[in-house]
Write a protein that holds these residues in place. Structure first.
Motif, PDB file in Angstrom:
ATOM      1  N   GLY A  77       2.732  -2.323  10.333  1.00  0.00           N
ATOM      2  CA  GLY A  77       1.544  -1.406  10.393  1.00  0.00           C
ATOM      3  C   GLY A  77       1.143  -0.876   9.167  1.00  0.00           C
ATOM      4  N   LEU A  78       1.863  -0.602   8.215  1.00  0.00           N
ATOM      5  CA  LEU A  78       1.664  -0.300   6.765  1.00  0.00           C
ATOM      6  C   LEU A  78       0.665  -1.344   6.387  1.00  0.00           C
ATOM      7  CD1 LEU A  78       1.722   1.421   4.331  1.00  0.00           C
ATOM      8  CD2 LEU A  78       3.820   0.238   3.810  1.00  0.00           C
ATOM      9  N   LEU A  79       1.060  -2.821   6.320  1.00  0.00           N
ATOM     10  CA  LEU A  79       0.301  -3.848   5.860  1.00  0.00           C
ATOM     11  C   LEU A  79      -1.287  -3.939   6.737  1.00  0.00           C
ATOM     12  CD1 LEU A  79       2.734  -6.727   5.691  1.00  0.00           C
ATOM     13  CD2 LEU A  79       1.399  -5.838   3.712  1.00  0.00           C
ATOM     14  N   LEU A  80      -1.158  -3.700   7.890  1.00  0.00           N
ATOM     15  CA  LEU A  80      -2.703  -3.619   8.543  1.00  0.00           C
ATOM     16  C   LEU A  80      -3.318  -2.536   8.072  1.00  0.00           C
ATOM     17  CD1 LEU A  80      -1.450  -4.585  12.130  1.00  0.00           C
ATOM     18  CD2 LEU A  80      -2.846  -5.865  10.225  1.00  0.00           C
ATOM     19  N   LYS A  81      -2.761  -1.459   7.780  1.00  0.00           N
ATOM     20  CA  LYS A  81      -3.555  -0.030   7.069  1.00  0.00           C
ATOM     21  C   LYS A  81      -4.157  -0.384   5.836  1.00  0.00           C
ATOM     22  CE  LYS A  81      -1.255   3.370   9.977  1.00  0.00           C
ATOM     23  NZ  LYS A  81      -0.703   4.477  10.124  1.00  0.00           N
ATOM     24  N   LEU A  82      -3.253  -1.053   5.141  1.00  0.00           N
ATOM     25  CA  LEU A  82      -3.589  -1.356   3.805  1.00  0.00           C
ATOM     26  C   LEU A  82      -4.751  -2.331   3.582  1.00  0.00           C
ATOM     27  CD1 LEU A  82      -2.912  -0.878   0.492  1.00  0.00           C
ATOM     28  CD2 LEU A  82      -1.268  -2.476   0.541  1.00  0.00           C
ATOM     29  N   TYR A  83      -4.540  -3.425   4.286  1.00  0.00           N
ATOM     30  CA  TYR A  83      -5.604  -4.558   4.658  1.00  0.00           C
ATOM     31  C   TYR A  83      -6.740  -3.958   4.937  1.00  0.00           C
ATOM     32  CZ  TYR A  83      -7.384  -9.148   5.887  1.00  0.00           C
ATOM     33  OH  TYR A  83      -7.957 -10.233   5.943  1.00  0.00           O
ATOM     34  N   ALA A  84      -6.833  -2.822   5.802  1.00  0.00           N
ATOM     35  CA  ALA A  84      -8.013  -2.357   6.370  1.00  0.00           C
ATOM     36  C   ALA A  84      -8.878  -1.527   5.647  1.00  0.00           C
ATOM     37  CB  ALA A  84      -7.785  -1.540   7.656  1.00  0.00           C
TER      38      ALA A  84
END
Length: 99
Positions: A77-84
């Motif tokens: 989840g953290l990676l997806l938020k950062l990537y967004a």
């Protein structure tokens, strides 16, 4: 868990989330239409792990960071938020984390 198994699970999850068929994803990443379905199926079943250049193309097609396919479950989840985040905002967020 074996790396191939983790990649297989995440690949299927991302493909289904994107609403793509096995064949459509394969063609989108440059696999010949005649073999696209079979190759993606093999990746999703852990029979073969995609080579890194293919994993990069899959990540782009599925709009996921490459690391998402192999990170720990609690980091997804953290990676997806950062990537967004836009690039500038991502850089600022990373700088804040470093301080």
């Amino acid at each position: 868990m074996k790396l191939e198994t983790l990649i297989a699970r995440r690949l299927r999850e991302a493909r289904e989330e994107a609403g793509l068929s096995l064949e459509a994803l394969g063609v989108a990443v440059g696999i010949e239409e005649a073999t696209a379905k079979v190759r993606i199926h093999q990746y999703e079943n852990g029979k073969h792990a995609p080579p890194f250049p293919m994993l990069e193309r899959l990540a782009v097609a599925l709009k996921k960071p490459v690391i998402w396919f192999i990170c720990a479950e609690e980091e997804k989840g953290l990676l997806l938020k950062l990537y967004a985040l836009p690039q500038d905002s991502r850089r600022i967020a990373l700088e804040k984390l470093e301080n």
